[in-house]
Design an enzyme around this catalytic site. Structure first.
Site, PDB file in Angstrom:
ATOM      1  N   GLU A 172       0.831  -1.199   0.000  1.00 52.00           N
ATOM      2  CA  GLU A 172       0.000   0.000   0.000  1.00 52.00           C
ATOM      3  C   GLU A 172       0.869   1.254   0.000  1.00 52.00           C
ATOM      4  O   GLU A 172       2.086   1.194   0.191  1.00 52.00           O
ATOM      5  CB  GLU A 172      -0.909   0.021   1.241  1.00 52.00           C
ATOM      6  N   THR A 214       1.541  -2.972  11.314  1.00 50.12           N
ATOM      7  CA  THR A 214       1.553  -2.283  10.028  1.00 50.12           C
ATOM      8  C   THR A 214       2.914  -1.611   9.903  1.00 50.12           C
ATOM      9  O   THR A 214       3.297  -0.823  10.776  1.00 50.12           O
ATOM     10  CB  THR A 214       0.446  -1.217   9.933  1.00 50.12           C
TER      11      THR A 214
END
Length: 396
Positions: free
Chosen positions: A188, A242
């Site tokens: 991402e 993350t």
């Protein structure tokens, strides 16, 4: 280009030339800028920045994020002057990247993760809901997302411990508890926010609140996710880690990479209409234990960062310095453009062969994933996003 910085990688045809200048924070050295394959700590040369000296002498990027767009632009312009000069400013020393340890460069406030790749959403829908429509009715009308856990955002290079959780296969009589057996990645882009605290941010005001861009790996435990996500969506299958890049590339560096988002096939709600294009022409590369397994492209994302920020705040929720939002998994229409291993191995049915001859479906302990990205820059240059890397450790 002549510069006092003697590094062949500090050139306009390389990702970290003077057109990029991403910010990071180094352990014990404070705020720095990446120049080619070197880091330039700013504190020792703070006097060269005049009234901006306090920002570059800080221990984190937090004061800079709070300063706002005019200050960001002024600092970037001054940095470009200093790094392209033929003589080094007083106190300036570049350090090889191998000799420094980057740390998480800012204090993460809220964290939101979106789901804005149509190809990814359709692929996942086909696997998770084989008897239904791949896309749910709301998907093309709004940027689907969820609030993640800011406390488990970690800097590139941080090891990722395999998470525990409940899982239940379609043929299992009852759920079981234990380490995830379907650990995955999501390639991402992340958008680091700054500027004044604000709610109901319009798409035209997005640049006042987005400081910069970083590569993101949103690690995902697919077996935990599949059991828990109905009816409220991702939770423990996402919140354990993350990873973000150690260097934040300023939004201004992407001026030449801006493109329109794809037409959704119906009118947008007024607050999602853009008066200028905010899609980005960014190409990513995903390496699994040194093997390039995917090359996702960001240009096909259905919603831009400006639309995501507008949607995130349209209900009155605020955006604050240090908030982070991620694009969602970036996947394209071709198999080699899929940004998650769930898609690449099609739920475990199509193993991936790495260069050493080994086969993978999901991540094994000891595996390392590295995601990099580039975008077109001004006058044919290349803008880089620093790598986001992580190695899987056994559950504890």
């Amino acid at each position: 280009m002549s510069s006092w910085i003697e590094d062949p990688a500090f050139a306009t045809d390389r990702p970290f030339g003077p057109q990029t200048l991403p910010y990071g924070v180094l352990d014990g050295l404070g705020v720095a800028v990446r120049v080619g394959d070197h880091a330039l700590p700013l504190r020792p040369m703070a006097a060269a920045f005049g009234e901006l000296s306090g920002l570059v002498a800080a221990d984190t990027l937090d004061p800079l994020l709070a300063a706002g767009r005019p200050t960001w632009s002024a600092l970037r312009a001054r940095l470009r002057e200093l790094v392209t000069a033929t003589t080094a400013p007083e106190g300036a020393v570049i350090v090889p990247l191998s000799d420094v340890r980057p740390v998480l460069p800012f204090t993460v406030g809220d964290y939101v993760d979106f789901y804005s790749s149509r190809d990814h959403a359709e692929n996942v829908g086909k696997m998770f809901r084989p008897d239904g429509e791949p896309l749910l009715p709301n998907w093309t009308h709004l940027p689907v997302g969820y609030h993640g856990r800011a406390g488990t955002v970690v800097v590139s290079g941080t090891d990722i411990v395999r998470p525990h959780g409940q899982r239940k296969g379609p043929n299992d009589p009852a759920p079981v508890f234990g380490p995830s057996t379907r650990l995955d990645i999501e390639a991402e882009l992340g958008f680091v926010c700054g500027g004044p605290v604000a709610g109901r941010v319009s798409t035209s005001a997005a640049a006042e609140h987005i400081f910069g861009v970083t590569a993101v790996n949103d690690w995902s435990a697919r077996d935990i996710q599949a059991w828990e996500y109905v009816p409220l969506g991702p939770f423990l299958g996402k919140s354990f880690a993350t990873s973000v890049g150690a260097w934040i590339t300023p939004l201004e560096a992407f001026a030449a990479a801006r493109i329109p988002v794809p037409d959704p096939g119906h009118p947008r709600q007024e607050y999602l209409v853009e008066d200028q294009p905010w899609g980005l022409d960014v190409s990513l590369t995903v390496e699994w234990n040194g093997t390039v397994v995917s090359r996702p492209v960001f240009s096909g994302m259905a919603f831009s960062c400006a639309q995501q920020l507008a949607h995130m705040t349209v209900n009155g929720a605020t955006v604050r310095p240090g908030d982070l939002f991620a694009s969602g998994t970036i996947s394209g229409p071709e198999k080699h453009q899929r940004g998650s291993f769930l898609e690449l191995c099609w739920g475990g049915k199509e193993p991936i062969t790495l260069d050493d001859g080994s086969e993978r479906t999901f991540l094994q302990d000891g595996d390392t994933v590295v995601i990099t990205a580039t975008a077109p820059g001004p006058e044919g240059s290349v803008v880089g996003l620093s790598e986001v890397a992580g190695t899987v450790l056994a559950a504890n």
